[in-house]
Enzyme design. Sequence first.
Site, PDB file in Angstrom:
ATOM      1  N   GLU A  28       0.852  -1.196   0.000  1.00  0.00           N
ATOM      2  CA  GLU A  28       0.000   0.000   0.000  1.00  0.00           C
ATOM      3  C   GLU A  28       0.884   1.241   0.000  1.00  0.00           C
ATOM      4  O   GLU A  28       2.002   1.227   0.534  1.00  0.00           O
ATOM      5  CB  GLU A  28      -0.887  -0.014   1.265  1.00  0.00           C
ATOM      6  CG  GLU A  28      -1.750   1.238   1.393  1.00  0.00           C
ATOM      7  CD  GLU A  28      -2.838   1.112   2.465  1.00  0.00           C
ATOM      8  OE1 GLU A  28      -2.821   0.129   3.229  1.00  0.00           O
ATOM      9  OE2 GLU A  28      -3.700   2.002   2.510  1.00  0.00           O
TER      10      GLU A  28
ATOM     11  N   ASN B 268     -12.544  -1.431  -0.499  1.00  0.00           N
ATOM     12  CA  ASN B 268     -11.733  -1.874   0.635  1.00  0.00           C
ATOM     13  C   ASN B 268     -12.389  -1.376   1.920  1.00  0.00           C
ATOM     14  O   ASN B 268     -12.720  -0.195   2.029  1.00  0.00           O
ATOM     15  CB  ASN B 268     -10.320  -1.277   0.539  1.00  0.00           C
ATOM     16  CG  ASN B 268      -9.550  -1.446   1.840  1.00  0.00           C
ATOM     17  OD1 ASN B 268      -9.118  -2.540   2.166  1.00  0.00           O
ATOM     18  ND2 ASN B 268      -9.395  -0.355   2.601  1.00  0.00           N
ATOM     19  N   GLU B 269     -12.592  -2.253   2.845  1.00  0.00           N
ATOM     20  CA  GLU B 269     -13.180  -1.896   4.140  1.00  0.00           C
ATOM     21  C   GLU B 269     -14.305  -0.874   3.975  1.00  0.00           C
ATOM     22  O   GLU B 269     -14.248   0.230   4.542  1.00  0.00           O
ATOM     23  CB  GLU B 269     -12.089  -1.413   5.113  1.00  0.00           C
ATOM     24  CG  GLU B 269     -11.054  -2.482   5.367  1.00  0.00           C
ATOM     25  CD  GLU B 269     -10.130  -2.222   6.562  1.00  0.00           C
ATOM     26  OE1 GLU B 269     -10.105  -1.110   7.095  1.00  0.00           O
ATOM     27  OE2 GLU B 269      -9.424  -3.176   6.960  1.00  0.00           O
TER      28      GLU B 269
ATOM     29  N   TYR C  16      -6.578  -8.112  12.018  1.00  0.00           N
ATOM     30  CA  TYR C  16      -5.298  -7.735  12.628  1.00  0.00           C
ATOM     31  C   TYR C  16      -5.321  -8.163  14.083  1.00  0.00           C
ATOM     32  O   TYR C  16      -6.360  -8.075  14.747  1.00  0.00           O
ATOM     33  CB  TYR C  16      -5.098  -6.216  12.555  1.00  0.00           C
ATOM     34  CG  TYR C  16      -4.798  -5.732  11.152  1.00  0.00           C
ATOM     35  CD1 TYR C  16      -3.521  -5.875  10.614  1.00  0.00           C
ATOM     36  CD2 TYR C  16      -5.779  -5.157  10.364  1.00  0.00           C
ATOM     37  CE1 TYR C  16      -3.238  -5.446   9.322  1.00  0.00           C
ATOM     38  CE2 TYR C  16      -5.503  -4.720   9.068  1.00  0.00           C
ATOM     39  CZ  TYR C  16      -4.225  -4.876   8.568  1.00  0.00           C
ATOM     40  OH  TYR C  16      -3.940  -4.454   7.292  1.00  0.00           O
TER      41      TYR C  16
ATOM     42  N   GLU D 214      -6.049  -8.936   4.262  1.00  0.00           N
ATOM     43  CA  GLU D 214      -5.196  -8.188   5.204  1.00  0.00           C
ATOM     44  C   GLU D 214      -5.136  -8.973   6.499  1.00  0.00           C
ATOM     45  O   GLU D 214      -6.180  -9.247   7.104  1.00  0.00           O
ATOM     46  CB  GLU D 214      -5.759  -6.783   5.478  1.00  0.00           C
ATOM     47  CG  GLU D 214      -5.627  -5.835   4.305  1.00  0.00           C
ATOM     48  CD  GLU D 214      -6.033  -4.399   4.625  1.00  0.00           C
ATOM     49  OE1 GLU D 214      -5.912  -3.979   5.793  1.00  0.00           O
ATOM     50  OE2 GLU D 214      -6.483  -3.716   3.694  1.00  0.00           O
TER      51      GLU D 214
ATOM     52  N   GLN E 267       2.122  -5.747   5.818  1.00  0.00           N
ATOM     53  CA  GLN E 267       2.367  -5.478   4.417  1.00  0.00           C
ATOM     54  C   GLN E 267       3.819  -5.772   4.077  1.00  0.00           C
ATOM     55  O   GLN E 267       4.626  -5.878   4.993  1.00  0.00           O
ATOM     56  CB  GLN E 267       2.055  -4.035   4.101  1.00  0.00           C
ATOM     57  CG  GLN E 267       0.640  -3.608   4.464  1.00  0.00           C
ATOM     58  CD  GLN E 267       0.267  -2.242   3.842  1.00  0.00           C
ATOM     59  OE1 GLN E 267       0.985  -1.655   3.046  1.00  0.00           O
ATOM     60  NE2 GLN E 267      -0.889  -1.731   4.244  1.00  0.00           N
TER      61      GLN E 267
HETATM   62  O1  AHR Z   1      -2.830  -2.151   6.476  1.00  0.00           O
HETATM   63  C1  AHR Z   1      -3.126  -0.902   7.005  1.00  0.00           C
HETATM   64  C2  AHR Z   1      -4.609  -0.525   6.897  1.00  0.00           C
HETATM   65  O2  AHR Z   1      -5.380  -1.384   7.684  1.00  0.00           O
HETATM   66  C3  AHR Z   1      -5.238  -0.631   5.543  1.00  0.00           C
HETATM   67  O3  AHR Z   1      -5.003   0.486   4.754  1.00  0.00           O
HETATM   68  C4  AHR Z   1      -6.690  -0.750   5.857  1.00  0.00           C
HETATM   69  O4  AHR Z   1      -7.415  -1.434   4.856  1.00  0.00           O
HETATM   70  C5  AHR Z   1      -6.697  -1.451   7.191  1.00  0.00           C
HETATM   71  O5  AHR Z   1      -7.561  -0.864   8.094  1.00  0.00           O
END
Ligand code: AHR
Length: 559
Positions: free
Chosen positions: A64, A223-224, A293, A356, A406
Site C-alpha cells: 500500500e 476496501n473496508e 489484525y 489483510e 504489508q
Molecule cells: O494495512 C493498514 C490498513 O489497515 C489498511 O489500509 C486498511 O485497509 C486497514 O484498516
Amino acid sequence: MKRRRFLQGALTAAGATCTPVLFRGDRAARAATAGSRTADGRIDVLLNEPIGRVAPEIYGHFVEHLGATVYGGVWVGERSKVPNLGGIRKSLVEALRRLKPPVIRWPGGCFADSYDWRDGVGPRARRPRHTSFWGGASEWPKPPAGPSKYENNAFGTNEFVRFCRLVGAQPYLAVNVRSGSPRDFMDWVEYCNGPPGSTTPADLRVASGERAPFGVRTWGVGNEPWGCGGNFTPEEYASEFRRFIEWVPDGGALSFVAAGSSDDDLDWTRRFLAKIAERHGIGRIWGYSLHHYAWNVSGGRTTDWTKGKGDAVNYPDEEWYELLREADRTESFIADHWKAMAAFDPEHKIKLVVDEWGAWYRPGSQVDDTHLLGQQSTMRDAVLAGLTLDTFNRHADKVAMANVAQLVNCLQSPFLARGNKLILTPTFHVFEMYAPHQGAQSLRTVFASPGPSYTRNGQPATMRGLSGSASRRDKQLVLTVTNPDLRQPRATEIVLVGGSRAAAAVRCTTLAAGDVHAVNTFEEPERVHPQQTTLAENGGSLVHEFPAASVTRLELTLA
Ligand code: AHR
C-alpha cells in the site's frame, strides 16, 4: 526397552534445533505411544484425508502507499544510488523471489479508496500530486514531507505490474469505490487488459511502452467499505458493488472480490449477501474478503485500539500470549463466515480472501521514524505468521487467497529497508519455510498437546498448544508446527496414519531464538534465522521436540 532408551536420549539431547527421530507404521506407532511416557503430545497426519489444494495465493502479499512501503521500500527511483531495476529496489526483488510470491495486492488498503489510477500513468514528471490518505493518520500526526505525505504518483500501474513481473507474482488491484466511479473502474480494466488498438485506455498503455496487455484477473471492488472505504452500511455497499461490476469489459473473465467484514462481524456478511442475493448477484462474486489484525489487548479487549495496542519488541509474557491468542481467532472467523455464507451460497462457489492480516503494534517500535507503522518483528511475529498460515492451510477448501499486511517497512513485514540496506525479518523466514505448502494437497491433522499457562489480568489463562498443518505433493510430505509456549519445549510423537511410512532422511528447519525479544537490525541482520538439520531415518515412530517459542518445518519422503 531399546526404543525407550533411544527416545530418552533424543529428548535429553534436544536443543534449539532438531532432535533425532524414529519412524514406524501407524499401528505400531500407536502401540508404542501407549507404552511411552517420553512424549507429552501427539500429532496425527491423516494421509488419506485430503482437505483440498493449498492455493498458492494463500501466500500472497500486500503493498500500500503507506509510510515507506512504496517510497523507500519497493520504489527507490531510477536515479537512486540504491541498486535498482528501473526504479525498483533490486535487493527486494531478489529476496522476494525466494518466497515464490503468487500474488500482490495494491495500491491499498485505505489509500485505494482515494486513488485515481489515471494519476499514476504517463510520463512521471507530469503526474499530479495529492495529499496521501496516510499523510495525517492519527498514529502519525507529523508525517515527514515527501511522497508519504503528498503522493507524487511516481509508482503507478505500470511500475506495479513491472514489479509483479520481476518477482513472478500476479497483480491483484483494489478499486476505489468510495471516491471513484464504475466508469473509472471500467477504464482501468481497459488500460490493463485491452488489446493494442482496441480502446483509448488500452492505447494509453501502449503509448507508455507496454504493448502487451497486463492481464489483471483479480479485482477487489472496494476496501473496508464499513470504514475508510466509504462508511457504508452492508446494504449500501451491496448496491455499490452491483453498480461497479454490472458491466465491465470482459467481465466474465475477471475474478471480483467483494469487500467483506472485519473479524467476527457476521452481521455484515449476512446483510451484504442477502442484499446481493435479492438481485441474483451471488454468482458474480469470486471471493469474499475478511480482514483480521491482532493487536495487544493487555488487560482485556478494548475498542479503543490506539490505547490498547502494545509494543512490538518490549512485551511482557501476557502480551506475547494474548497477541497470539488474538491471531488464533482467525480459525473461528473462517469457520463462522463460511457457515454464514452457506445460507446464500450452499455450493460455496464464493471463497474466502483474507486480504489483510498480521500483527499491529503501537507507534514507537519502527526501525525508522519515517516509516509509518513500520514496526519491528520478533519471534512473536514468526509464531503468529506460522500459526496463521497453518490455519489457512487447514482450511484450504475455503480460503482462496490471503495477503499479509504489508510487504516492507510496515505491519508484519517480511522486509525492512533503509537506504541501500534490506533485512529479512522473522516473518520472511516463516514464509520461506512454508513455501513448499503452495499448491500441495492439504491433509487433515489432529494435534493433541498441552497449552501454555499464563496470567491474564491477574487470572490463570491458557491457549492452544502446538498447532500446525501438513501437505503432500506426491511422496513429499511437509509438516509445519508452531509452539507458542515461551518456556516449554514439547516432545511430541508424530504418527503417519494411513499406511505409508517415511522412507528417507527427514529435513528439519527450525526458527527459534534464545531471546524472544531479539530482532534483526540493519547493523545485525541475522540474529533471528532458521537452523537446518538432516535426520537419518530410523524405522520406528517419530518423536520430535519442538523448542519453546518456535516455528518448525519437517520435510519427509514417503515410501
Ligand atoms: O494495512 C493498514 C490498513 O489497515 C489498511 O489500509 C486498511 O485497509 C486497514 O484498516
